[in-house]
Design a protein around this motif. Structure first.
Motif, PDB file in Angstrom:
ATOM      1  N   PRO A 290       0.806  -1.228   0.000  1.00 24.20           N
ATOM      2  CA  PRO A 290       0.000   0.000   0.000  1.00 24.20           C
ATOM      3  C   PRO A 290       0.835   1.272   0.000  1.00 24.20           C
ATOM      4  O   PRO A 290       0.380   2.313  -0.455  1.00 24.20           O
ATOM      5  CB  PRO A 290      -0.820  -0.120   1.292  1.00 24.20           C
ATOM      6  N   GLU A 291       2.074   1.194   0.482  1.00 27.05           N
ATOM      7  CA  GLU A 291       2.885   2.400   0.617  1.00 27.05           C
ATOM      8  C   GLU A 291       3.710   2.704  -0.620  1.00 27.05           C
ATOM      9  O   GLU A 291       3.878   3.861  -1.001  1.00 27.05           O
ATOM     10  CB  GLU A 291       3.796   2.268   1.847  1.00 27.05           C
ATOM     11  N   HIS A 292       4.248   1.681  -1.277  1.00 23.35           N
ATOM     12  CA  HIS A 292       5.153   1.904  -2.398  1.00 23.35           C
ATOM     13  C   HIS A 292       4.529   1.605  -3.754  1.00 23.35           C
ATOM     14  O   HIS A 292       5.182   1.750  -4.781  1.00 23.35           O
ATOM     15  CB  HIS A 292       6.409   1.044  -2.223  1.00 23.35           C
ATOM     16  N   GLY A 293       3.269   1.179  -3.755  1.00 23.43           N
ATOM     17  CA  GLY A 293       2.622   0.801  -5.007  1.00 23.43           C
ATOM     18  C   GLY A 293       2.512   1.934  -6.007  1.00 23.43           C
ATOM     19  O   GLY A 293       2.656   1.718  -7.219  1.00 23.43           O
ATOM     20  N   PHE A 294       2.242   3.157  -5.536  1.00 23.01           N
ATOM     21  CA  PHE A 294       2.120   4.286  -6.459  1.00 23.01           C
ATOM     22  C   PHE A 294       3.456   4.559  -7.153  1.00 23.01           C
ATOM     23  O   PHE A 294       3.488   4.903  -8.336  1.00 23.01           O
ATOM     24  CB  PHE A 294       1.650   5.538  -5.721  1.00 23.01           C
ATOM     25  N   PHE A 295       4.550   4.407  -6.425  1.00 22.97           N
ATOM     26  CA  PHE A 295       5.868   4.631  -7.027  1.00 22.97           C
ATOM     27  C   PHE A 295       6.149   3.559  -8.062  1.00 22.97           C
ATOM     28  O   PHE A 295       6.605   3.848  -9.174  1.00 22.97           O
ATOM     29  CB  PHE A 295       6.956   4.630  -5.957  1.00 22.97           C
ATOM     30  N   CYS A 296       5.866   2.312  -7.717  1.00 26.52           N
ATOM     31  CA  CYS A 296       6.060   1.205  -8.654  1.00 26.52           C
ATOM     32  C   CYS A 296       5.244   1.427  -9.919  1.00 26.52           C
ATOM     33  O   CYS A 296       5.732   1.211 -11.037  1.00 26.52           O
ATOM     34  CB  CYS A 296       5.684  -0.107  -7.975  1.00 26.52           C
ATOM     35  N   GLN A 297       3.998   1.866  -9.761  1.00 24.47           N
ATOM     36  CA  GLN A 297       3.144   2.112 -10.911  1.00 24.47           C
ATOM     37  C   GLN A 297       3.732   3.188 -11.815  1.00 24.47           C
ATOM     38  O   GLN A 297       3.685   3.080 -13.046  1.00 24.47           O
ATOM     39  CB  GLN A 297       1.747   2.527 -10.462  1.00 24.47           C
ATOM     40  N   TYR A 298       4.317   4.215 -11.212  1.00 19.59           N
ATOM     41  CA  TYR A 298       4.930   5.266 -12.025  1.00 19.59           C
ATOM     42  C   TYR A 298       6.158   4.732 -12.755  1.00 19.59           C
ATOM     43  O   TYR A 298       6.412   5.102 -13.908  1.00 19.59           O
ATOM     44  CB  TYR A 298       5.311   6.468 -11.160  1.00 19.59           C
ATOM     45  N   VAL A 299       6.921   3.857 -12.116  1.00 17.31           N
ATOM     46  CA  VAL A 299       8.073   3.241 -12.781  1.00 17.31           C
ATOM     47  C   VAL A 299       7.614   2.511 -14.037  1.00 17.31           C
ATOM     48  O   VAL A 299       8.199   2.659 -15.117  1.00 17.31           O
ATOM     49  CB  VAL A 299       8.795   2.271 -11.824  1.00 17.31           C
ATOM     50  N   GLU A 300       6.563   1.731 -13.901  1.00 14.07           N
ATOM     51  CA  GLU A 300       6.041   0.993 -15.049  1.00 14.07           C
ATOM     52  C   GLU A 300       5.553   1.957 -16.130  1.00 14.07           C
ATOM     53  O   GLU A 300       5.908   1.804 -17.304  1.00 14.07           O
ATOM     54  CB  GLU A 300       4.906   0.070 -14.610  1.00 14.07           C
TER      55      GLU A 300
END
Length: 719
Positions: A290-300
């Motif tokens: 829940p905390e790092h998912g937004f960053f991962c999504q932006y990486v993708e």
């Protein structure tokens, strides 16, 4: 009838044997038209394909220190060398699938004849495929044709032509690979159900162990699964899985790799798989949590924009070291949640942080009050709230920064020059109001604007206007600078995707239309067009905006006017550990350094008494030099704060992601207005500013308080 069919099969097998022998002894491409050029090409290229087109692997996404945060994959696979597989696993597989594996040279002639006789005489049908042949078939299905259903069907056709092709490839592989390499190759590509491929992943997912430690019963279970992974799934079909495992144990006894006594004892053991399904990481950014998912999504999203395909990203086996600062991201999320609870209905509070620089703008954190994930009832969302333009409403008066910069760039006003800021104003230049201005002049048409509670009246310097944010002053500056210069400035400083999706393509929603339906059908430009000078409301930030790009605007200003793409990428290495560069947009001097530095000075008073963010700054005891600008949209439906120090830039935004339909209250915190369409009491200096200051004060704790750049006299005064 059965005898006749059997004789035909026998004749076919004899033909197969004859052609295979011919293919081995002579450079024959085909026989009686059975083998095509494509088949011949496959024979010649199969060995090189094992290196050039290796099996799909898991891509690992890490933070800036190299600690994993997520895995991306289509096939969960852990590459395993021959010496990393237990003997028990190898012999279990050989015993049930190909007991003469170490005796044949790719095709088991004895087994083939046995199968033919059995099938001819009406006995159990037997395929007689060797492990080498199965390796070929599984490689074609799971690697070469994994996204090609037709190709997969052809790789499994029960035809002489297909068998011929498969067998000939198998024979050639045996001349180029050792038996151990073939066995390990098979065990690396074969499917074990539930996106689990290969013995390395299966050992971990099924038993929480490594393939070198697989026991006899564990190896027997996995070996028994390969002929029908779904039917033999130990969680869905434990009885069938047990029956199949015990069958493998019997085959190991027949192959003299296990005593009959040990087999009977082992049959009584439970399956021993991990409870509640396989242990494997999530296949996408949900695994980042829940905390790092937004960053991962932006990486993708970022890598796809740079030209990488999703298939390559999810199968390439890359290690992507990102620019994510875990501690900063944690503090950003903590601050966002302190201001707006994650369960607040239809309220998102985001914070995006970017590190300024003249050679890179690294994204440090992407956080939101909402958790990243698929469970909406738990306050989760998979919308890219901190970085995307979609599902985000306006950033309000933070857009006045672009108007100020455009006016300075065109020589209309200096940062210390005095500008008009009447309490109300009717522009005869811009369109925008759907009706006359009854609250200003009942019979006057034009673009009507008044100052919100954030603004002032009379006249003031441009620096003070940026601090107190009067609407009228910036609409007047829009007229003076020209809308094209203002819109271009927004793009130059950082709103590139935002402008491409809104003002530049004519698809922006008109927030002043009487209804959402009318505005969507109008799709009016905010910028100038052939028939319009533009919409005066642009400077009031009414169009959807990326919070990350807004943060990058602050980074551009703090970098002496140098724009760089907000990159989340530190380094990418391929499956072999070799660096893999990507083509990112180059940095550019978006505006003169003197202009950027002077604009920074102009924005340096928002945290001081009289500034719209002063209360939020005082709340955390803020004492660092900084730049800042608040923004609020109509009916207080969304609000933003962008700000930066020399070390770190950021933007906080609070909005309603499921389309706006009313104002926001600041006292819930972040409660939606009870009556649709009713105004709230939200302002950029409240929830967004408190979110920004709350996180930045902790992230920068212990860092030196660096000074802002000095202003350039060329942009100080034009009067």
């Amino acid at each position: 009838m059965r005898m006749r069919d059997g004789l035909f099969k026998m004749l076919g097998l004899c033909l197969l044997a004859g052609v295979l022998v011919a293919g081995i002894l002579f450079p024959v491409v085909g026989a009686a038209g059975v083998m095509s050029n494509e088949a011949s090409d496959t024979v010649e290229s199969m060995s090189s394909d094992l290196a050039d087109d290796p099996p799909p692997l898991v891509t690992t996404v890490t933070d800036r220190e190299g600690s994993p945060i997520a895995t991306l994959y289509d096939q969960y696979r852990i590459p395993t060398a021959p010496d990393q597989i237990s003997e028990a696993m190898k012999w279990a597989l050989i015993s049930v699938e190909d007991r003469r594996f170490y005796e044949h040279h790719g095709v088991d002639w004895k087994g083939t004849l046995r199968a033919a006789i059995s099938n001819t005489s009406g006995g159990d049908t037997q395929g007689a495929s060797t492990l080498t042949q199965q390796y070929v078939k599984n490689y074609l299905i799971n690697v070469t044709y994994r996204d090609d259903q037709l190709g997969q069907q052809r790789a499994q056709e029960a035809t002489i032509a297909r068998k011929l092709k498969e067998a000939r490839v198998a024979i050639q592989l045996e001349t180029k690979m050792s038996k151990e390499e073939i066995l390990a190759g098979y065990l690396n590509v074969v499917e074990f159900s539930r996106q689990i491929y290969g013995v390395g992943a299966a050992a971990h997912a099924y038993f929480g162990t490594t393939p070198d430690k697989l026991t006899v019963t564990q190896g027997a279970l996995l070996a028994g699964m390969v002929n029908n992974p779904v039917a033999n799934d130990p969680w869905n079909n434990p009885e069938r899985a047990t029956e199949r495992r015990n069958f493998v144990l019997d085959k190991m006894v027949e192959n003299r790799k296990l005593s009959e006594e040990d087999a009977e004892r082992l049959k009584a053991e439970p399956l021993g798989v991990v409870p509640n399904g396989p242990e494997k990481p999530a296949a996408n950014c949900v695994g980042a949590g829940p905390e790092h998912g937004f960053f991962c999504q932006y990486v993708e999203d970022y890598l796809l924009e740079q030209g990488m395909t999703k298939d390559d990203l999810y199968t390439g086996g890359y290690t992507i070291r990102t620019t994510l600062d875990r501690e900063a991201n944690h503090l950003a999320k903590q601050s966002a949640e302190e201001q707006v609870g994650k369960m607040e209905e239809n309220v998102a509070n985001t914070l995006s942080l970017v590190r300024p620089g003249k050679d890179r703008h690294e994204v440090v954190a992407l956080a939101a009050n909402r958790d990243y994930g698929p469970d909406a009832e738990a306050g989760q969302t998979e919308y890219a709230l901190p970085s995307d333009v979609a599902n985000v409403t306006g950033a309000g008066s933070s857009y006045k920064v672009f108007t100020a910069a455009a006016a300075m760039a065109t020589g209309k006003v200096g940062i210390y020059d005095t500008i008009q800021s009447p309490s109300s104003y009717v522009s005869q230049v811009f369109s925008g109001s759907p009706a006359p201005c009854p609250y200003i002049a009942p019979y006057t048409r034009g673009y009507c604007v008044t100052n919100a509670s954030e603004g002032g009246s009379g006249s003031m310097t441009l620096q003070t206007a940026l601090q107190t944010s009067p609407n009228t002053a910036f609409v007047i500056l829009e007229e003076q600078a020209g809308m094209k210069a203002v819109v271009d400035m927004a793009s130059k400083l950082g709103l590139r995707k935002t402008m491409a999706s809104n003002a530049a393509n004519g698809g922006a929603v008109d927030p002043e239309a009487e209804s959402q339906e009318v505005s969507q059908s109008q799709t009016q430009f905010f910028g100038p067009s052939a028939n319009s000078p533009g919409k005066g409301s642009f400077t009031l930030g009414v169009s959807p905006t990326s919070g990350l790009e807004l943060a990058n605007v602050a980074a551009t200003i703090m970098s002496g006017g140098v724009w760089c793409p907000p990159t989340p990428i530190g380094e990418i290495t391929d499956r072999d550990g070799n660096p893999m560069p990507i083509k990112e947009q180059p940095c550019e001097q978006a505006v003169p350094e003197g202009l950027a530095n002077t604009l920074a000075v102009g924005m340096s008073k928002d945290d001081l008494p009289g500034g719209t963010a002063a209360a939020a700054a005082q709340g955390v005891g803020w004492d660092r030099p900084m730049i800042g600008k608040t923004g609020t949209t109509q009916v207080n439906g969304s609000a933003a704060f962008l700000g930066a120090t020399p070390q770190l830039a950021g933007a906080a935004m609070v909005f309603r992601p499921d389309l706006p339909n009313g104002g926001l209250y600041d006292g819930g915190p972040g409660n939606v207005s009870a009556v649709p369409g009713e105004s709230g009491n939200m302002f950029g200096g409240k929830t967004p500013a408190r979110t920004w200051f709350g996180a930045m004060s902790k992230i920068l704790e212990g860092e030196p308080a660096l000074p802002l750049p000095a202003s350039d006299p060329r942009y100080e005064r034009f009067d």
